[in-house]
Design an enzyme around this catalytic site. Sequence first.
Site, PDB file in Angstrom:
ATOM      1  N   THR A  75       0.694  -1.129   0.053  1.00 37.76           N
ATOM      2  CA  THR A  75       0.111  -0.196   0.131  1.00 37.76           C
ATOM      3  C   THR A  75       0.651   1.165  -0.167  1.00 37.76           C
ATOM      4  O   THR A  75       0.651   2.188  -0.979  1.00 37.76           O
ATOM      5  CB  THR A  75      -0.776   0.108   1.385  1.00 37.76           C
ATOM      6  OG1 THR A  75      -1.932  -1.164   1.034  1.00 37.76           O
ATOM      7  CG2 THR A  75      -1.627   1.350   1.262  1.00 37.76           C
ATOM      8  N   ASN A 152      -6.013  -9.504  -7.292  1.00 38.53           N
ATOM      9  CA  ASN A 152      -6.175 -10.124  -6.133  1.00 38.53           C
ATOM     10  C   ASN A 152      -7.563 -10.931  -5.869  1.00 38.53           C
ATOM     11  O   ASN A 152      -7.641 -11.535  -5.046  1.00 38.53           O
ATOM     12  CB  ASN A 152      -5.904  -9.011  -4.884  1.00 38.53           C
ATOM     13  CG  ASN A 152      -6.565  -7.775  -5.263  1.00 38.53           C
ATOM     14  OD1 ASN A 152      -6.417  -7.154  -6.458  1.00 38.53           O
ATOM     15  ND2 ASN A 152      -7.568  -7.371  -4.528  1.00 38.53           N
ATOM     16  N   GLN A 180       0.389  -9.795  -5.744  1.00 42.04           N
ATOM     17  CA  GLN A 180      -0.343 -11.188  -5.793  1.00 42.04           C
ATOM     18  C   GLN A 180       0.739 -12.244  -6.555  1.00 42.04           C
ATOM     19  O   GLN A 180       0.604 -13.271  -6.594  1.00 42.04           O
ATOM     20  CB  GLN A 180      -1.760 -10.973  -6.268  1.00 42.04           C
ATOM     21  CG  GLN A 180      -2.702 -10.359  -5.057  1.00 42.04           C
ATOM     22  CD  GLN A 180      -2.961 -11.221  -4.003  1.00 42.04           C
ATOM     23  OE1 GLN A 180      -2.608 -12.433  -3.777  1.00 42.04           O
ATOM     24  NE2 GLN A 180      -3.473 -10.625  -2.958  1.00 42.04           N
ATOM     25  N   SER A 199       4.597  -7.178  -1.472  1.00 36.08           N
ATOM     26  CA  SER A 199       4.315  -7.369  -0.146  1.00 36.08           C
ATOM     27  C   SER A 199       4.650  -8.737   0.747  1.00 36.08           C
ATOM     28  O   SER A 199       4.189  -9.594   0.286  1.00 36.08           O
ATOM     29  CB  SER A 199       2.649  -7.061  -0.078  1.00 36.08           C
ATOM     30  OG  SER A 199       2.278  -7.366   1.129  1.00 36.08           O
ATOM     31  N   GLY A 200       5.354  -8.644   1.848  1.00 34.60           N
ATOM     32  CA  GLY A 200       5.931  -9.618   2.636  1.00 34.60           C
ATOM     33  C   GLY A 200       4.632 -10.563   2.896  1.00 34.60           C
ATOM     34  O   GLY A 200       4.979 -11.908   2.864  1.00 34.60           O
ATOM     35  N   HIS A 201       3.571 -10.068   3.307  1.00 37.61           N
ATOM     36  CA  HIS A 201       2.485 -10.910   4.023  1.00 37.61           C
ATOM     37  C   HIS A 201       1.620 -11.748   2.999  1.00 37.61           C
ATOM     38  O   HIS A 201       0.920 -12.704   3.543  1.00 37.61           O
ATOM     39  CB  HIS A 201       1.683 -10.226   5.078  1.00 37.61           C
ATOM     40  CG  HIS A 201       0.672  -9.282   4.325  1.00 37.61           C
ATOM     41  ND1 HIS A 201      -0.806  -9.744   4.191  1.00 37.61           N
ATOM     42  CD2 HIS A 201       0.853  -8.220   3.825  1.00 37.61           C
ATOM     43  CE1 HIS A 201      -1.407  -8.687   3.681  1.00 37.61           C
ATOM     44  NE2 HIS A 201      -0.412  -7.802   3.475  1.00 37.61           N
ATOM     45  N   THR A 238      13.457   4.301  10.168  1.00 43.72           N
ATOM     46  CA  THR A 238      14.274   3.269  10.661  1.00 43.72           C
ATOM     47  C   THR A 238      13.871   1.901  10.161  1.00 43.72           C
ATOM     48  O   THR A 238      12.623   1.501  10.286  1.00 43.72           O
ATOM     49  CB  THR A 238      14.402   3.094  12.227  1.00 43.72           C
ATOM     50  OG1 THR A 238      14.617   4.327  12.720  1.00 43.72           O
ATOM     51  CG2 THR A 238      15.399   2.162  12.555  1.00 43.72           C
ATOM     52  N   CYS A 323      -9.971  -5.976   1.702  1.00 49.08           N
ATOM     53  CA  CYS A 323     -10.238  -4.543   2.128  1.00 49.08           C
ATOM     54  C   CYS A 323     -11.877  -4.193   1.813  1.00 49.08           C
ATOM     55  O   CYS A 323     -12.454  -3.377   2.549  1.00 49.08           O
ATOM     56  CB  CYS A 323      -9.509  -3.603   1.292  1.00 49.08           C
ATOM     57  SG  CYS A 323      -8.014  -4.167   1.048  1.00 49.08           S
TER      58      CYS A 323
HETATM   59  N1  PLP Z   1      -1.868  -4.829  -4.048  1.00 44.79           N
HETATM   60  C1  PLP Z   1      -2.441  -5.879  -4.096  1.00 44.79           C
HETATM   61  C2  PLP Z   1      -2.635  -6.659  -5.503  1.00 44.79           C
HETATM   62  C3  PLP Z   1      -3.130  -6.793  -2.979  1.00 44.79           C
HETATM   63  O1  PLP Z   1      -3.701  -7.907  -3.125  1.00 44.79           O
HETATM   64  C4  PLP Z   1      -2.719  -6.027  -1.646  1.00 44.79           C
HETATM   65  C5  PLP Z   1      -3.229  -6.519  -0.422  1.00 44.79           C
HETATM   66  O2  PLP Z   1      -4.324  -6.866  -0.287  1.00 44.79           O
HETATM   67  C6  PLP Z   1      -2.213  -4.836  -1.769  1.00 44.79           C
HETATM   68  C7  PLP Z   1      -1.755  -4.112  -2.816  1.00 44.79           C
HETATM   69  C8  PLP Z   1      -1.728  -4.011  -0.304  1.00 44.79           C
HETATM   70  O3  PLP Z   1      -0.524  -4.618   0.435  1.00 44.79           O
HETATM   71  P1  PLP Z   1      -0.356  -4.446   1.766  1.00 44.79           P
HETATM   72  O4  PLP Z   1      -1.277  -5.164   2.702  1.00 44.79           O
HETATM   73  O5  PLP Z   1       1.125  -4.825   1.865  1.00 44.79           O
HETATM   74  O6  PLP Z   1      -0.530  -3.026   1.923  1.00 44.79           O
END
Ligand code: PLP
Length: 375
Positions: A75, A152, A180, A199-201, A238, A323
Amino acid sequence: MSDLSKYFDYNATTPMSATAREIWNEASEQLWHNPSSLYREAGYAKQRLDDAREDLADLLGVDAPERVVFTSGATEANNAIVRYFSRSKRGKLAFSAIEHPCVEASVSEFCETGGTFEIPVDPGSGVVDLDALESGLRSGGLSAVSIMAANNETGVLQPWREVAALCREQEIPFHSDAAQWIGKMPLEGLGECDWITGSGHKFGGGKGVGFLMMPEEGGEDFHAAVGGPQEEGRRAGTENLPAILAMVGALEEMSGLDFGKERAEGRDRFEARVKEELGIQIIGESAPRLWNTSMILLPREKNLKWLTRLSGLGFAVSTGSACSAGKGNPSRVMAAMGLDFDEMGRVLRLSGGWESTPENWDALAGALVSVGAEL
Ligand code: PLP
């Protein structure tokens, strides 16, 4: 909820992989010093940070590690890139109708009215309309292009390689939100995009950490956050070294996996059964998709009813992107694919993980069939 065999919401988030957890634990104990400080321990931390940057650049096929900037997630990275693009006076920012809300919201926030060009998708497949993009590019009125790598909600893969080539021809910067894609698909070629976000998670690397990749040339005045000199001044704050090391470790692990056809076996078997037994439609079925994702159109009743009953059986699924799902907002992706309001209330997103077996998908299909019989 720790029963991963029933967890089908990997596109929302993933548990940290065992490797990432181990790295994180060790780094939290040993490498908590500030990499910007000047004593010996800080030097070790800085060295590990530099190594992680190099490893990530290698994985992305980029021979300039300084192109990698660590962030708090996709994000932040997407917001910063769109904000940077919006400052260009060269023309309109083109973005697709199915971008993640964090791209779409940044476009609304940062771009002036009339300063954008929305690229539609083919309603049947959910793939961006390359002809529309090409005509936009030929008109000479675009300043930059942002098109995600994999959606996503539907898992539909987007032709980012073709987009990158078209943009290169016209010398227009191209950004792909690959949150994704990364960790689920081969990384080859990603380094050829000018800008990438990850994105790591989304791949077992832990939350609150991500990265962006900058172009080799240009972007000199880019910054995601201002303040200290971290990340060469491009993202002050940091660095979260344990999280960064864990994320890069997880990506090393995931990128070594085989992403051949067999990986979709469970998902495909699931889809064949629910189509036959429940008359379910698969959204974006005609397009190439991520092996882990199935977006389905339920035959009757609201998706929340199905989700609640599946949850009662221990299954974790989603009504769409995490979201918007929590908010009940209609999905832009579904709207772009031509679903009406009633249909949008009947979609469910099922997204498995690296360790989901075909038998886990069979169990999900069985649960869906039994919920269907009740409703
Ligand atoms: N972009 C995509 C395609 C995603 O699926 C997501 C996560 O929902 C994001 C961006 C946002 O990622 P983050 O949770 O790391 O901010």
